[in-house]
Structures are given as structure tokens and as C-alpha cells.
Design a protein around this motif. Structure first.
Motif, PDB file in Angstrom:
ATOM      1  N   GLY A  85       0.804  -1.217   0.000  1.00 47.85           N
ATOM      2  CA  GLY A  85       0.000   0.000   0.000  1.00 47.85           C
ATOM      3  C   GLY A  85       0.833   1.261   0.000  1.00 47.85           C
ATOM      4  N   LYS A  86       0.191   2.330  -0.409  1.00 48.95           N
ATOM      5  CA  LYS A  86       0.848   3.630  -0.393  1.00 48.95           C
ATOM      6  C   LYS A  86       0.219   4.474   0.713  1.00 48.95           C
ATOM      7  CE  LYS A  86      -2.081   5.393  -4.111  1.00 48.95           C
ATOM      8  NZ  LYS A  86      -2.947   4.241  -4.227  1.00 48.95           N
ATOM      9  N   ILE A  87       0.968   5.394   1.252  1.00 43.72           N
ATOM     10  CA  ILE A  87       0.480   6.262   2.315  1.00 43.72           C
ATOM     11  C   ILE A  87      -0.482   7.280   1.713  1.00 43.72           C
ATOM     12  CG2 ILE A  87       1.168   7.996   4.010  1.00 43.72           C
ATOM     13  CD1 ILE A  87       3.836   6.466   4.224  1.00 43.72           C
ATOM     14  N   ILE A  88      -1.614   7.481   2.370  1.00 37.59           N
ATOM     15  CA  ILE A  88      -2.602   8.457   1.926  1.00 37.59           C
ATOM     16  C   ILE A  88      -2.127   9.823   2.415  1.00 37.59           C
ATOM     17  CG2 ILE A  88      -5.040   9.118   1.955  1.00 37.59           C
ATOM     18  CD1 ILE A  88      -5.659   6.173   2.675  1.00 37.59           C
ATOM     19  N   ASP A  89      -1.378  10.524   1.560  1.00 35.90           N
ATOM     20  CA  ASP A  89      -0.729  11.783   1.943  1.00 35.90           C
ATOM     21  C   ASP A  89      -1.695  12.876   2.319  1.00 35.90           C
ATOM     22  OD1 ASP A  89       1.878  10.878   1.623  1.00 35.90           O
ATOM     23  OD2 ASP A  89       1.849  11.268  -0.530  1.00 35.90           O
ATOM     24  N   GLU A  90      -2.898  12.881   1.742  1.00 37.16           N
ATOM     25  CA  GLU A  90      -3.813  13.994   2.000  1.00 37.16           C
ATOM     26  C   GLU A  90      -4.384  13.969   3.420  1.00 37.16           C
ATOM     27  OE1 GLU A  90      -7.572  13.623  -0.341  1.00 37.16           O
ATOM     28  OE2 GLU A  90      -6.556  11.856  -1.087  1.00 37.16           O
ATOM     29  N   THR A  91      -4.067  12.958   4.215  1.00 40.10           N
ATOM     30  CA  THR A  91      -4.527  12.927   5.606  1.00 40.10           C
ATOM     31  C   THR A  91      -3.615  13.716   6.540  1.00 40.10           C
ATOM     32  OG1 THR A  91      -3.348  10.871   6.068  1.00 40.10           O
ATOM     33  CG2 THR A  91      -5.628  10.681   5.337  1.00 40.10           C
ATOM     34  N   PHE A  92      -2.405  14.022   6.089  1.00 43.70           N
ATOM     35  CA  PHE A  92      -1.421  14.672   6.946  1.00 43.70           C
ATOM     36  C   PHE A  92      -1.346  16.160   6.683  1.00 43.70           C
ATOM     37  CE2 PHE A  92       0.012  10.315   6.217  1.00 43.70           C
ATOM     38  CZ  PHE A  92      -0.051   9.851   7.500  1.00 43.70           C
ATOM     39  N   LYS A  93      -0.954  16.912   7.707  1.00 39.47           N
ATOM     40  CA  LYS A  93      -0.805  18.371   7.601  1.00 39.47           C
ATOM     41  C   LYS A  93       0.432  18.701   6.801  1.00 39.47           C
ATOM     42  CE  LYS A  93      -3.121  19.632  11.833  1.00 39.47           C
ATOM     43  NZ  LYS A  93      -3.038  20.233  13.129  1.00 39.47           N
TER      44      LYS A  93
END
Length: 93
Positions: A85-93
């Protein structure tokens, strides 16, 4: 079909793959199922909340393995070695 392909291992899996009709579970009364190869069984809403997360809504489609990789990143722990899986970047500030 993508979940069937991801779950197939040429070394350990058999020669045939059986896909049941939708809404069919092939387990007995003593066990449970971890979903099926159909989209409606694997479509889940997810909410990320807390320090380090960003406010917002996304309608993008992510795979289940992306959620586990993202949670591992939020907890600052290493994801599983076989995690694709890839990290869901839009969840982080």
C-alpha cells in the motif's frame, strides 16, 4: 478481480480460482469471512482524526492496504514487509 490477483501466490496457491456469486459466503457456522472479491464487500468509509491529521474530505478510491500503511505511518511504526500500500498523503498536515 484485483483482490483475487493480489491474493494469488504461484508457489502456494492451487491451479484453479473459484469466485462465488455475489452475496455468497463459503464458510461454515464456526468461522467468519474477511470479505470477498466484490467491491461492495471491501468498500469501507474511514476517518482519520487526531494530532497530525488534516481536516477535509476525499472521494478518491484507496485500497484497504493503503489504510493499514497510513495507520502505520500515523503511529510511526514500520509497515509490514509485504505491504504494497501507499500512504494516503492527504490525511497529513
Amino acid at each position: 478481480m484485483n483482490s483475487l490477483q493480489n491474493g494469488y501466490n504461484q508457489k502456494f496457491s492451487g491451479n484453479a480460482v473459484i469466485t462465488p456469486y455475489p452475496a455468497t459466503l463459503t464458510v461454515d457456522n464456526t468461522r467468519t469471512s474477511h470479505s470477498s472479491g466484490y467491491f461492495y464487500d471491501t468498500h469501507i468509509p474511514v476517518l482519520f482524526y487526531g494530532n497530525g491529521t488534516q481536516k477535509g474530505v476525499s472521494k478518491k478510491r484507496y485500497d484497504l492496504i493503503d489504510i493499514t500503511t497510513t495507520i502505520a505511518n500515523l503511529l510511526q511504526i514500520e509497515a509490514l514487509n509485504l505491504a504494497t500500500g501507499k500512504i494516503i498523503d492527504e490525511t497529513f498536515k
